[in-house]
Design a protein around this motif. Structure first.
Motif, PDB file in Angstrom:
ATOM      1  N   THR A   1     -10.468   5.998  -3.659  1.00 26.48           N
ATOM      2  CA  THR A   1     -11.002   4.855  -2.691  1.00 26.48           C
ATOM      3  C   THR A   1      -9.849   4.726  -1.690  1.00 26.48           C
ATOM      4  O   THR A   1      -8.583   4.603  -1.879  1.00 26.48           O
ATOM      5  CB  THR A   1     -11.443   3.332  -3.246  1.00 26.48           C
ATOM      6  N   PRO A   2     -10.078   4.711  -0.302  1.00 23.22           N
ATOM      7  CA  PRO A   2      -9.114   4.616   0.691  1.00 23.22           C
ATOM      8  C   PRO A   2      -8.489   3.196   0.567  1.00 23.22           C
ATOM      9  O   PRO A   2      -9.066   2.257   0.321  1.00 23.22           O
ATOM     10  CB  PRO A   2      -9.948   4.813   1.949  1.00 23.22           C
TER      11      PRO A   2
ATOM     12  N   GLU B   1      -4.565   9.177   7.079  1.00 22.38           N
ATOM     13  CA  GLU B   1      -4.268   7.734   6.744  1.00 22.38           C
ATOM     14  C   GLU B   1      -3.979   7.499   5.398  1.00 22.38           C
ATOM     15  O   GLU B   1      -3.057   6.790   5.191  1.00 22.38           O
ATOM     16  CB  GLU B   1      -5.739   7.083   6.809  1.00 22.38           C
ATOM     17  N   GLU B   2      -4.187   8.324   4.524  1.00 23.30           N
ATOM     18  CA  GLU B   2      -4.171   8.192   2.996  1.00 23.30           C
ATOM     19  C   GLU B   2      -3.125   9.238   2.404  1.00 23.30           C
ATOM     20  O   GLU B   2      -2.486   8.804   1.309  1.00 23.30           O
ATOM     21  CB  GLU B   2      -5.349   8.536   2.141  1.00 23.30           C
ATOM     22  N   PHE B   3      -2.837  10.065   3.083  1.00 23.56           N
ATOM     23  CA  PHE B   3      -1.613  10.758   2.469  1.00 23.56           C
ATOM     24  C   PHE B   3      -0.421  10.885   3.304  1.00 23.56           C
ATOM     25  O   PHE B   3      -0.339  10.555   4.452  1.00 23.56           O
ATOM     26  CB  PHE B   3      -2.110  12.577   2.477  1.00 23.56           C
ATOM     27  N   HIS B   4       0.729  10.859   2.386  1.00 19.55           N
ATOM     28  CA  HIS B   4       2.124  11.029   3.055  1.00 19.55           C
ATOM     29  C   HIS B   4       2.163  11.797   4.276  1.00 19.55           C
ATOM     30  O   HIS B   4       1.740  13.229   4.293  1.00 19.55           O
ATOM     31  CB  HIS B   4       3.185  11.393   1.956  1.00 19.55           C
ATOM     32  N   PRO B   5       2.732  11.163   5.218  1.00 18.13           N
ATOM     33  CA  PRO B   5       2.808  12.047   6.786  1.00 18.13           C
ATOM     34  C   PRO B   5       3.645  13.409   6.567  1.00 18.13           C
ATOM     35  O   PRO B   5       3.099  14.438   7.334  1.00 18.13           O
ATOM     36  CB  PRO B   5       3.481  11.127   7.463  1.00 18.13           C
ATOM     37  N   THR B   6       4.449  13.446   5.660  1.00 21.81           N
ATOM     38  CA  THR B   6       5.245  14.894   5.649  1.00 21.81           C
ATOM     39  C   THR B   6       4.366  15.800   5.209  1.00 21.81           C
ATOM     40  O   THR B   6       4.457  17.162   5.357  1.00 21.81           O
ATOM     41  CB  THR B   6       6.480  14.627   4.994  1.00 21.81           C
TER      42      THR B   6
ATOM     43  N   MET C   1       0.908  -1.290  -0.142  1.00 25.92           N
ATOM     44  CA  MET C   1      -0.277   0.068  -0.049  1.00 25.92           C
ATOM     45  C   MET C   1       0.983   1.246   0.076  1.00 25.92           C
ATOM     46  O   MET C   1       1.890   1.424   0.683  1.00 25.92           O
ATOM     47  CB  MET C   1      -0.968   0.067   1.370  1.00 25.92           C
ATOM     48  N   THR C   2       0.409   2.250  -0.898  1.00 21.42           N
ATOM     49  CA  THR C   2       1.095   3.428  -0.848  1.00 21.42           C
ATOM     50  C   THR C   2       0.429   4.752  -0.567  1.00 21.42           C
ATOM     51  O   THR C   2      -0.969   4.533  -0.614  1.00 21.42           O
ATOM     52  CB  THR C   2       1.866   3.825  -2.222  1.00 21.42           C
ATOM     53  N   TYR C   3       1.252   5.764   0.036  1.00 20.42           N
ATOM     54  CA  TYR C   3       0.353   6.968   0.340  1.00 20.42           C
ATOM     55  C   TYR C   3       0.016   7.754  -0.906  1.00 20.42           C
ATOM     56  O   TYR C   3       0.679   7.644  -2.048  1.00 20.42           O
ATOM     57  CB  TYR C   3       1.206   7.751   1.360  1.00 20.42           C
ATOM     58  N   ILE C   4      -0.758   8.438  -0.925  1.00 22.49           N
ATOM     59  CA  ILE C   4      -1.081   9.682  -1.901  1.00 22.49           C
ATOM     60  C   ILE C   4       0.024  10.541  -2.045  1.00 22.49           C
ATOM     61  O   ILE C   4       0.358  11.136  -1.025  1.00 22.49           O
ATOM     62  CB  ILE C   4      -2.457  10.425  -1.855  1.00 22.49           C
ATOM     63  N   GLN C   5       0.848  10.599  -3.165  1.00 20.38           N
ATOM     64  CA  GLN C   5       2.040  11.765  -3.130  1.00 20.38           C
ATOM     65  C   GLN C   5       1.863  12.735  -3.731  1.00 20.38           C
ATOM     66  O   GLN C   5       0.962  12.980  -4.577  1.00 20.38           O
ATOM     67  CB  GLN C   5       3.284  10.743  -3.935  1.00 20.38           C
TER      68      GLN C   5
END
Length: 393
Positions: A190-191, A128-133, A1-5
């Motif tokens: 979609t999450p 949850e879905e976006f990159h934490p930074t 699973m990857t984050y939305i970049q």
């Protein structure tokens, strides 16, 4: 699973969809706010009673968000948010046909129930879905949608009320929101990081209990009550002030006053980014100072100075909300939807309870009393910010 970049097509679609989600929720939720003086006159009720058309919605929304967060564990965040926006838009149009004040308040109460899906889950979706930074900036984009939605809803309401009637205005806001809701449903990714769980009351209570025992996190959550309580109180009653002599503003002019929300749209993104760089507590404390200064400046009789004060207050408030939201999203290590819902429970309880209580200060102490109440709420945030900073960072 990857984050939305950042920079990806998904990032653009998700950011735009969340912007629309914030826009629709706030355009509908607070569309009656500039109409409070009209409701007081047309239905022969007090200022505090008229404010129930706002408070009834935010009060039920606050409670229903707890349900929405748990429901999303069963059927998915996107599904709950889609249903929430569509039902709220349809109910907003139906509300325009309310035959009396009681039915209007009841319609606004049900509207608060249906609107709960977006504010409780959008923050969790971002966390949850976006990159934490980049969470601070994306949260700011969502909140900028709430500020522009609140601004546009109030301006359109004021204009259409003067041109036609408040009923036409409410129906139009609902119709526009319905269109944006359909676009939201089509473009939101979609999450991928949330896992559907059985709808279990015991499990839901346990999820909330984890956060309720986390004192530093609860300190941040309570900030929502203070910030939103002060914000809604000021905007609920400034319409009464400026519709009276010596100002006697029309509904169109009162609606256009909310153009200062554009400062909130900028602030939510800018201050969110600054918090990512400089630390939450420092930038949050600065935002509170700006909101307090702005509130005090509105005591000056000059309309121009009042608008400057409103602009500064709005800038400070949306900075506070953006930073607190992102801080909670980062520090809640599990059950993020429930953490967001608890924050927003206090946030909208502040809108409902403090917004109505402000009517007492308006009736008995006029505008200086309202501002004293607002400033007191904002200043109470400092010990909580200090405690959270000491424990979490």
């Amino acid at each position: 699973m990857t984050y939305i970049q950042k920079g990806s097509a998904e990032y653009i679609k998700a950011s735009l969809a969340l912007f629309f989600g914030g826009f629709v929720t706030f355009a509908i939720l607070y569309t009656t706010q500039p109409l409070l003086p009209i409701f007081a006159k047309e239905f022969h009720v007090s200022a505090a009673s008229a404010s129930l058309t706002v408070s009834a919605s935010t009060g039920t929304l606050a409670v229903m968000m707890l349900v929405a967060a748990s429901l999303s564990d069963r059927i998915g965040k996107k599904n709950v948010m889609m249903m929430s926006m569509l039902l709220t838009s349809i109910l907003a149009m139906a509300m325009a046909f309310s035959p009396n004040f009681t039915s209007l308040v009841l319609a606004r109460t049900f509207l608060g129930m249906t609107a709960a899906g977006i504010p409780s889950l959008a923050m969790a979706y971002v966390a949850e879905e976006f990159h934490p930074t980049g969470i601070g900036k994306v949260m700011g984009l969502y909140i900028s949608g709430t500020s522009i939605g609140g601004m546009a809803g109030r301006i359109v309401t004021g204009l259409l009320t003067d041109l036609f009637s408040w009923r036409t205005a409410l129906f139009a806001i609902g119709a526009i929101s319905l269109l944006l809701s359909v676009i939201f449903a089509l473009i939101l990714p979609t999450p991928r990081h949330s896992v559907k769980k059985p709808l279990n009351g015991k499990t839901a209570l346990q999820a909330y209990a984890v956060h309720l025992r986390n004192k530093p996190l609860m300190a941040l959550i309570v900030l929502g009550f203070l910030f939103m309580g002060g914000f809604v109180t000021l905007y609920n009653y400034i319409g009464f002030l400026l519709s009276e002599p010596p100002y006697s503003f029309s509904q169109s002019v009162l609606g256009f006053l909310f153009i200062v929300y554009i400062f909130g749209s900028f602030s939510s993104v800018y201050m969110g980014r600054q918090a990512d760089l400089c630390g939450h507590a420092r930038v949050l404390s600065i935002s509170v100072v700006l909101a307090v200064l702005g509130a005090v400046v509105t005591l000056v009789p000059s309309v121009v100075v009042k608008i400057i004060g409103l602009s500064l207050f709005t800038f400070g408030f949306f900075g506070c909300h953006s930073i607190a939201s992102a801080w909670i999203g980062e520090r809640a290590k599990m059950n993020k939807a429930q953490a967001s819902s608890l924050y927003l429970l206090f946030y909208y309880l502040g809108s409902s309870l403090a917004g109505t209580a402000g009517g007492y200060f308006w009736i008995h102490f006029h505008w200086p009393g309202v501002i004293a109440f607002v400033v007191a709420l904002l200043l109470l945030s400092y010990p909580l910010i200090g405690y959270a900073h000491k424990q979490l960072e």
